[in-house]
Design a protein around this motif. Structure first.
Motif, PDB file in Angstrom:
ATOM      1  N   PRO A  46      20.723  69.257  55.481  1.00 46.52           N
ATOM      2  CA  PRO A  46      21.533  68.549  54.491  1.00 46.52           C
ATOM      3  C   PRO A  46      20.905  67.216  54.088  1.00 46.52           C
ATOM      4  O   PRO A  46      20.260  66.559  54.905  1.00 46.52           O
ATOM      5  CB  PRO A  46      22.855  68.317  55.214  1.00 46.52           C
ATOM      6  CG  PRO A  46      22.912  69.357  56.271  1.00 46.52           C
ATOM      7  CD  PRO A  46      21.489  69.588  56.688  1.00 46.52           C
ATOM      8  N   LEU A  47      21.119  66.833  52.832  1.00 46.82           N
ATOM      9  CA  LEU A  47      20.660  65.535  52.328  1.00 46.82           C
ATOM     10  C   LEU A  47      21.184  64.401  53.197  1.00 46.82           C
ATOM     11  O   LEU A  47      20.558  63.360  53.322  1.00 46.82           O
ATOM     12  CB  LEU A  47      21.177  65.317  50.902  1.00 46.82           C
ATOM     13  CG  LEU A  47      20.396  65.975  49.767  1.00 46.82           C
ATOM     14  CD1 LEU A  47      21.130  65.741  48.466  1.00 46.82           C
ATOM     15  CD2 LEU A  47      18.989  65.416  49.685  1.00 46.82           C
ATOM     16  N   GLY A  48      22.374  64.597  53.778  1.00 47.90           N
ATOM     17  CA  GLY A  48      22.996  63.529  54.546  1.00 47.90           C
ATOM     18  C   GLY A  48      22.735  63.615  56.046  1.00 47.90           C
ATOM     19  O   GLY A  48      23.362  62.910  56.822  1.00 47.90           O
ATOM     20  N   LEU A  85      23.681  75.816  50.431  1.00 50.37           N
ATOM     21  CA  LEU A  85      23.568  74.952  49.253  1.00 50.37           C
ATOM     22  C   LEU A  85      24.703  73.931  49.219  1.00 50.37           C
ATOM     23  O   LEU A  85      24.479  72.741  48.982  1.00 50.37           O
ATOM     24  CB  LEU A  85      23.585  75.812  47.982  1.00 50.37           C
ATOM     25  CG  LEU A  85      23.367  75.075  46.675  1.00 50.37           C
ATOM     26  CD1 LEU A  85      21.990  74.435  46.634  1.00 50.37           C
ATOM     27  CD2 LEU A  85      23.535  76.032  45.493  1.00 50.37           C
ATOM     28  N   ALA A  86      25.913  74.392  49.481  1.00 53.53           N
ATOM     29  CA  ALA A  86      27.060  73.482  49.480  1.00 53.53           C
ATOM     30  C   ALA A  86      26.911  72.416  50.560  1.00 53.53           C
ATOM     31  O   ALA A  86      27.192  71.238  50.340  1.00 53.53           O
ATOM     32  CB  ALA A  86      28.357  74.269  49.668  1.00 53.53           C
ATOM     33  N   VAL A 106      27.406  61.620  43.832  1.00 48.70           N
ATOM     34  CA  VAL A 106      27.584  62.351  45.079  1.00 48.70           C
ATOM     35  C   VAL A 106      28.694  63.388  44.928  1.00 48.70           C
ATOM     36  O   VAL A 106      28.562  64.537  45.363  1.00 48.70           O
ATOM     37  CB  VAL A 106      27.906  61.354  46.219  1.00 48.70           C
ATOM     38  CG1 VAL A 106      28.444  62.061  47.442  1.00 48.70           C
ATOM     39  CG2 VAL A 106      26.660  60.552  46.562  1.00 48.70           C
ATOM     40  N   VAL A 126      28.873  60.940  54.253  1.00 55.03           N
ATOM     41  CA  VAL A 126      28.020  59.821  54.642  1.00 55.03           C
ATOM     42  C   VAL A 126      27.956  58.721  53.593  1.00 55.03           C
ATOM     43  O   VAL A 126      27.375  57.669  53.811  1.00 55.03           O
ATOM     44  CB  VAL A 126      26.568  60.277  54.933  1.00 55.03           C
ATOM     45  CG1 VAL A 126      26.515  61.072  56.224  1.00 55.03           C
ATOM     46  CG2 VAL A 126      25.992  61.064  53.776  1.00 55.03           C
ATOM     47  N   ALA A 182      27.110  72.118  43.256  1.00 53.38           N
ATOM     48  CA  ALA A 182      26.433  73.037  44.166  1.00 53.38           C
ATOM     49  C   ALA A 182      27.404  73.962  44.892  1.00 53.38           C
ATOM     50  O   ALA A 182      26.984  74.850  45.624  1.00 53.38           O
ATOM     51  CB  ALA A 182      25.621  72.238  45.194  1.00 53.38           C
ATOM     52  N   ALA A 188      24.010  69.850  49.717  1.00 60.07           N
ATOM     53  CA  ALA A 188      24.294  68.923  48.605  1.00 60.07           C
ATOM     54  C   ALA A 188      25.453  67.995  48.909  1.00 60.07           C
ATOM     55  O   ALA A 188      25.762  67.105  48.115  1.00 60.07           O
ATOM     56  CB  ALA A 188      24.582  69.733  47.345  1.00 60.07           C
ATOM     57  N   ASP A 189      26.105  68.201  50.048  1.00 62.82           N
ATOM     58  CA  ASP A 189      27.313  67.425  50.328  1.00 62.82           C
ATOM     59  C   ASP A 189      26.969  66.109  51.047  1.00 62.82           C
ATOM     60  O   ASP A 189      26.647  66.105  52.223  1.00 62.82           O
ATOM     61  CB  ASP A 189      28.288  68.245  51.170  1.00 62.82           C
ATOM     62  CG  ASP A 189      29.664  67.597  51.178  1.00 62.82           C
ATOM     63  OD1 ASP A 189      29.787  66.449  50.706  1.00 62.82           O
ATOM     64  OD2 ASP A 189      30.610  68.239  51.638  1.00 62.82           O
ATOM     65  N   LEU A 190      27.053  65.033  50.313  1.00 62.60           N
ATOM     66  CA  LEU A 190      26.794  63.706  50.875  1.00 62.60           C
ATOM     67  C   LEU A 190      28.095  62.931  51.049  1.00 62.60           C
ATOM     68  O   LEU A 190      28.081  61.748  51.406  1.00 62.60           O
ATOM     69  CB  LEU A 190      25.886  62.913  49.936  1.00 62.60           C
ATOM     70  CG  LEU A 190      24.403  63.259  49.948  1.00 62.60           C
ATOM     71  CD1 LEU A 190      23.729  62.690  48.729  1.00 62.60           C
ATOM     72  CD2 LEU A 190      23.764  62.677  51.202  1.00 62.60           C
ATOM     73  N   LYS A 191      29.215  63.590  50.767  1.00 60.38           N
ATOM     74  CA  LYS A 191      30.478  62.851  50.707  1.00 60.38           C
ATOM     75  C   LYS A 191      30.845  62.169  52.032  1.00 60.38           C
ATOM     76  O   LYS A 191      31.372  61.081  52.043  1.00 60.38           O
ATOM     77  CB  LYS A 191      31.614  63.763  50.230  1.00 60.38           C
ATOM     78  CG  LYS A 191      31.556  63.983  48.713  1.00 60.38           C
ATOM     79  CD  LYS A 191      32.692  64.867  48.226  1.00 60.38           C
ATOM     80  CE  LYS A 191      32.518  66.278  48.705  1.00 60.38           C
ATOM     81  NZ  LYS A 191      33.506  67.216  48.184  1.00 60.38           N
TER      82      LYS A 191
END
Lengths: 112, 112
Positions: free
Chosen positions: A11-13, A101-102, B98, A110, B105, A105-108
Motif C-alpha cells: 500500500p501507498l501508506g 488495488l483498493a 486521497v 494515514v 480505485a 490506493a487507500d491512504l485515508k
C-alpha cells in the motif's frame, strides 16, 4: 506469475516500502495509467460478468490489435483473468486484484 | 486547475464513464505509475506532516532536479500540496486527492 504481480504490491501508506514493493505498486498504477485501459476495466466492472474480447473494439473505437495489446497489459498486471471460450477470449476482473488495488490506493488511514 | 484534475476523475466502477473522465482517471493513475513517485507519496504519508523537498533526494538516492520533476508531476496531478517556507518547498498530501484516489480505485462494490 500473474498473482505474484498483484501479491507483492504494498500500500501507498505502508510504514515501510522497499524498492521492489514500490516497483510493483507503480506497475499496478501504470497498468491503469491509460484511458483505454481505464475504460476496459470500467466496462468489465459495469458488465458484472466476463466480457468477450470481441466487444471492446466497437465500444472503444479502437482496432482489435490495439484492444488485444491493452487486454494483455491488464492481464499481465494481474488485474484481469483471461478465459478462452472457443474462438474468443473472455475477460473478467480478478477479485484479489480488486482488493489489492483498493488497499494500495487507500491512504485515508494515514493521511490528513 | 489542480483541484479540477482530481475532481473530474470518475471511479473505475462508475456505471458510465465518458472519454474525458477516463482521461482524468488514467492521469491520476499515471502520476502514480512510477516507483520514485510511489516512494515520495509513501514517505509523505508515513511522515504524517509536510516534508521538505530537501529530504527526498538522499532517501530516494535521486538528484535534486529529478526529485523536483517528480514532485511537480504529483503536484500537477493534484495529489500533493506545495507550500513555500523560506528557501525550501514543503509537500503534503491533499485530503481531497486521497479521498478521490481511494474512491477511484475501489471496485469492490461492483466486482466479483
Amino acid at each position: 506469475m500473474v498473482s505474484e504481480a498483484v501479491a507483492c504490491c504494498a500500500p501507498l501508506g505502508a510504514p515501510t516500502l522497499t524498492e521492489e514493493e514500490a516497483d510493483a505498486t507503480a506497475g499496478l498504477f501504470k497498468a491503469l495509467g491509460d484511458p483505454a485501459r481505464v475504460r476496459i476495466v470500467n466496462l468489465i466492472a459495469s458488465a458484472g460478468e466476463a466480457v468477450c474480447a470481441c466487444e471492446f473494439n466497437e465500444t472503444l473505437g479502437l482496432s482489435q490489435p490495439t484492444v488485444s495489446h491493452h487486454l494483455k497489459r491488464l492481464t499481465d498486471a494481474g488485474l484481469l483473468e483471461r478465459e478462452q471460450r472457443g474462438k474468443w477470449a473472455y475477460f473478467s476482473l480478478r477479485r484479489e486484484a480488486v482488493e489489492t488495488l483498493a488497499a494500495v490506493a487507500d491512504l485515508k488511514e494515514v493521511c490528513c
